[in-house]
Design an enzyme around this catalytic site. Structure first.
Site, mmCIF file in Angstrom:
data_model
loop_
_atom_site.group_PDB
_atom_site.id
_atom_site.type_symbol
_atom_site.label_atom_id
_atom_site.label_comp_id
_atom_site.label_asym_id
_atom_site.label_seq_id
_atom_site.Cartn_x
_atom_site.Cartn_y
_atom_site.Cartn_z
ATOM 1 N N LYS A 54 0.852 -1.205 0.000
ATOM 2 C CA LYS A 54 0.000 0.000 0.000
ATOM 3 C C LYS A 54 0.881 1.246 0.000
ATOM 4 O O LYS A 54 0.645 2.189 -0.757
ATOM 5 C CB LYS A 54 -0.927 0.002 1.219
ATOM 6 N N GLN A 98 -4.808 -1.668 9.596
ATOM 7 C CA GLN A 98 -4.609 -2.993 9.011
ATOM 8 C C GLN A 98 -5.152 -4.078 9.960
ATOM 9 O O GLN A 98 -4.767 -4.131 11.121
ATOM 10 C CB GLN A 98 -3.110 -3.207 8.728
ATOM 11 N N ASP A 121 -11.542 2.577 3.311
ATOM 12 C CA ASP A 121 -11.826 1.135 3.157
ATOM 13 C C ASP A 121 -13.327 0.891 2.956
ATOM 14 O O ASP A 121 -13.735 -0.180 2.514
ATOM 15 C CB ASP A 121 -11.395 0.384 4.427
#
Ligand code: NAP
Length: 302
Positions: A54, A98, A121
Site C-alpha cells: 500500500k 490494518q 476502506d
C-alpha cells in the site's frame, strides 16, 4: 471458445496512470496531495507485506504517506487516541487500520472510530448505509467490490438487465458487490441473485448467470458445467493450495487457485479473470482511488 482474459494487472496500471496524472494536476493547481495513513499493530508478516505494498503504491502516485507502526501491546484507549489525532489532521484524507488486530482490541470499536469521511476502506456503518442507498450518497465503496465493478465496466461487459449471480455473502465482498450491481447507474442495473452455503441447487442459479461473481474461498467450487456459455466470470477466490519455488527469486512461494476451475471455465466463458493477476491487484488500486476521492470531497471538487 477461449474466453477473453480480464487482467487486473493491466487494469491496475491504467487506473494508477490516471490517478498519477490527476494528483499532479491538483498539486500544480492547488498545492495539495492526497494523504493516507496506514496504522499497523504488531508484526504479523502478512499484514506487514500488505502495508508495504500500500505504501509503495501511494508513494509512486505522489501521495503523502504515513506508516504508523505501533507495538502489539498498544492499549485500545491509545489506539483510539491515535485515530482521533488523524481524524483531526487536515492533511490526512484516508485512515487505514490494518486487520487483524490483537485479541485485546475490539475491531468494531476501532473501525467505527474512524471519521466516515476518511474511511477509505468503506467499512464504517455510515459508508455501508450510503452504499445501500446508492447514487450520489456513495462516498467510498469498499475496495474489492469496487475493483470487481471497475473490471466489469472496463472489460465492456453489459450489466444493464444482466442476470448477475454472486456466490458468497460476506460483508467485505458478497453483500456489497451484490448491492452495487443492483443499483441504478452505470456498471449496474443487474438482476441480482446471491447464493451461499444454505442455497439449494446452486448450480441452477449459476447456470443462469450472464455475470458470475464468485467469492467463497473454496478452490474449484464452481464447475465448468455451471457456467453459461459466453458469461463473464469474476473469480475473487484466493486459495493457497501448495508451494513452489519462484523462477524469478528462487524463493518458496504459494501456489494460488481461485474458486473456479479456470482451465475448463475459460473454454466456456466469454470473459474471465485469472487467479492470480485478476481481482487481487484491484483492491489496493481502489484504495488509492478512494483516497484521491476523499481529498476531492474535502476540497469540494469531487
Ligand atoms: P468469507 O467471509 O469466508 O465468506 C465466504 C462466503 O462464501 C460465505 O458467505 C459462505 O457462505 C460462502 N461459501 C463458502 N463455501 C461455500 C459453498 N461451498 N457453497 C456456497 N457458498 C459458500 O470470505 P470472503 O472474505 O468473502 O472471501 C472470499 C474469497 O475471496 C476468499 O478466497 C478470499 O481470500 C478472497 N478475497 C480476495 C480478495 C482480493 O483478491 N483482493 C479480497 C477479499 C477476499 P455462508 O455465509 O453460508 O457461510
Amino acid at each position: 471458445m477461449t474466453a477473453k482474459l480480464i487482467k487486473g494487472t493491466e487494469i491496475r496500471e491504467e487506473i494508477l496512470g490516471e490517478i498519477e496524472e490527476e494528483v499532479k494536476k491538483i498539486k500544480a493547481e492547488h498545492g495539495k496531495v492526497p494523504g493516507l495513513v496506514t496504522i499497523l499493530i504488531g508484526e504479523n508478516p502478512a499484514s506487514m507485506s500488505y502495508v508495504t505494498l500500500k505504501i509503495k503504491t501511494a508513494t509512486r502516485l505522489g501521495f503523502k504517506e504515513i506508516q504508523d507502526s505501533q507495538p502489539v501491546d498498544i492499549s485500545e484507549e491509545d489506539l483510539l487516541a491515535l485515530i482521533d489525532k488523524y481524524n483531526n489532521d487536515d492533511s490526512i484524507n484516508g485512515i487505514l487500520v490494518q486487520l487483524p488486530l490483537p485479541k485485546h482490541i475490539d475491531d468494531k470499536k476501532i473501525l467505527n472510530a474512524i471519521d466516515p469521511d476518511k474511511d477509505v476502506d468503506g467499512f464504517h456503518p455510515i459508508n455501508v448505509g450510503r452504499l445501500m442507498i446508492g447514487g450520489d450518497e456513495v462516498k467510498f465503496p469498499p475496495c474489492t467490490p469496487a475493483g470487481i465493478q471497475e473490471m466489469i465496466i472496463r472489460a465492456g461487459v453489459e450489466t444493464s438487465g444482466a442476470e448477475t449471480v454472486v456466490v458468497g455473502r460476506s460483508n467485505i465482498v458478497g453483500k456489497p458487490i451484490a448491492n452495487m450491481m443492483l443499483q441504478k447507474g452505470p456498471g449496474a442495473n443487474s438482476t441480482v441473485t446471491v447464493v451461499h452455503t444454505r442455497t439449494k441447487d446452486m448450480d441452477v442459479h449459476c447456470k443462469r448467470a450472464d455475470i458470475l461473481i464468485v467469492a467463497a474461498g473454496v478452490p474449484g467450487l464452481v464447475k465448468p458445467e455451471w457456467i453459461k456459455p459466453g458469461a463473464c466470470v469474476i473469480d475473487v477466490g484466493v486459495n493457497r493450495v501448495g508451494e513452489k519455488i519462484s523462477e524469478k527469486t528462487g524463493k518458496k512461494i504459494a501456489i494460488l487457485r481461485g474458486d473456479v476451475d479456470f482451465d475448463a471455465a475459460k473454454e466456456i466463458a466469454g470473459s474471465i479473470t485469472p487467479v492470480p493477476g485478476g481481482v487481487g491487484p484491484m483492491t489496493i488500486t481502489m484504495l488509492m482511488v478512494n483516497t484521491l476521492k476523499s481529498l476531492k470531497f474535502q476540497m469540494g471538487i469531487a
